[in-house]
Scaffold this motif. Structure first.
Motif, mmCIF file in Angstrom:
data_model
loop_
_atom_site.group_PDB
_atom_site.id
_atom_site.type_symbol
_atom_site.label_atom_id
_atom_site.label_comp_id
_atom_site.label_asym_id
_atom_site.label_seq_id
_atom_site.Cartn_x
_atom_site.Cartn_y
_atom_site.Cartn_z
ATOM 1 N N ARG A 196 33.113 77.252 38.047
ATOM 2 C CA ARG A 196 32.820 79.083 39.211
ATOM 3 C C ARG A 196 34.481 79.790 37.639
ATOM 4 N N LEU A 197 34.025 80.804 37.621
ATOM 5 C CA LEU A 197 33.924 81.437 37.065
ATOM 6 C C LEU A 197 35.688 82.442 36.516
ATOM 7 N N GLY A 198 35.877 82.640 35.719
ATOM 8 C CA GLY A 198 37.295 83.698 36.562
ATOM 9 C C GLY A 198 37.417 84.461 36.815
ATOM 10 N N ASP A 199 36.499 84.977 37.337
ATOM 11 C CA ASP A 199 36.096 86.267 38.248
ATOM 12 C C ASP A 199 35.873 85.678 40.054
ATOM 13 N N ASP A 200 35.636 84.303 40.351
ATOM 14 C CA ASP A 200 36.014 83.437 41.399
ATOM 15 C C ASP A 200 34.368 83.541 41.398
#
Length: 307
Positions: free
Chosen positions: A203-207
């Motif tokens: 999951r990336l930092g922006d969800d």
């Protein structure tokens, strides 16, 4: 009348610093962490300030902290003068035998482990009066608004309005799995074979859920792999991979030791990708703290992840 003029005291200056930090975070608890005091101490200080000046600055509920009109007016008036004071205090480091102060960093988890951790012991020995406060998180935050001096992220995620300096070489990404997993489920031969495997997603930092971006010579593909587990920290997924849970696409520096000792095996070795390395970034509106400049210099000199 002169007898009713308000004069500022040393206590007011300290409390105004507290007020500005609370206003920036819109939270007593987060401001307390930045300032290194308790949330209850902040609350008492703000109440005392409001009582002395006779004006409410904050609206406080159990769920939120907002500025009153008076609070907004005060922030506008004192923000720049306090920044001038901060800059002047930081400039005093030039006259010290050794730099001092507190540096707050918001750092991607992989950067904390692979880039910062190797140089921290030497940094502490060189500059014992500099305090490092490192928050390791892959969630993207506005480092200026959150009260951090700088952030460290993969280069392609650094906000465009920040000053950025490269701290590492570009990073190769590879697919890995354990021998036990590959013995049970077989080894993919082509990228589309991944659709039949258990995969662990990031999951990336922006969800967003990361789609695996693979390259082989001039061909580039993007695969939404079937997800058995989704994690927001690569180390969590790595531990699952080591236990035989599935395949994962990871930064090579994170797994090189496991590849060397055979605990992990690279899958689809022709299909890899090279992405941006780590960059440190900070606002152009603030003077770079001496301790932060020295940390950057040490990382660039020691090159724990190449450069």
């Amino acid at each position: 009348m002169k007898g009713h003029e308000m004069q500022i005291s040393r206590a007011d200056i300290a409390d105004l610093t507290y007020f500005m930090t609370i206003a920036r975070h819109r939270s007593f608890s987060r401001a307390a962490i930045e300032l290194g005091v308790s949330a209850s101490a902040l609350s008492h200080a703000l109440k005392a300030l409001e009582q002395r000046i006779g004006v409410r600055l904050l609206n406080r509920t159990t769920k939120s902290v907002t500025l009153t009109s008076a609070g907004e007016s005060l922030i506008t008036a004192i923000g720049e003068p306090f920044q001038v004071i901060d800059t002047a205090m930081e400039a005093l480091n030039r006259f010290r035998d050794a730099p001092a102060g507190r540096i707050r960093l918001n750092v991607a988890v992989e950067a904390a482990n692979l880039l910062l951790a190797p140089v921290i012991p030497e940094f502490m020995d060189r500059y014992p009066d500099v305090e490092l406060d490192v928050v390791a998180s892959n969630r993207m935050v506005d480092v200026t608004d959150a009260g951090f001096d700088a952030g460290i992220r993969y280069g392609n995620t650094v906000p465009e309005d920040m000053i950025a300096q490269r701290l590492s070489a570009d990073i190769r990404w590879i697919i890995v799995g354990s021998a036990s997993y590959l013995d049970r489920f077989g080894t993919p031969e082509q990228p589309h074979d991944l659709l039949e495997h258990r995969c662990i997603s990031n999951r990336l930092g922006d969800d967003r859920i990361y789609r695996w971006e693979l390259e082989c010579e001039d061909e580039e593909i993007e695969i939404a792999v079937p997800t058995s587990i989704t994690v927001d920290q690569a180390e969590t997924g790595l531990n699952a991979v080591l236990g035989g849970a599935g395949l994962m696409y990871l930064p090579e520096p994170l797994v090189v030791s496991y590849l060397s000792d055979g605990r992990l095996i690279q899958v689809l070795p022709k299909w890899t990708a090279t992405g941006d390395g780590f960059y440190i970034y900070y606002s152009s509106r603030h003077q770079l703290p001496t301790g932060l400049r020295l940390l950057i210099e040490l990382i660039r000199d020691r090159r724990p992840m190449g450069l």
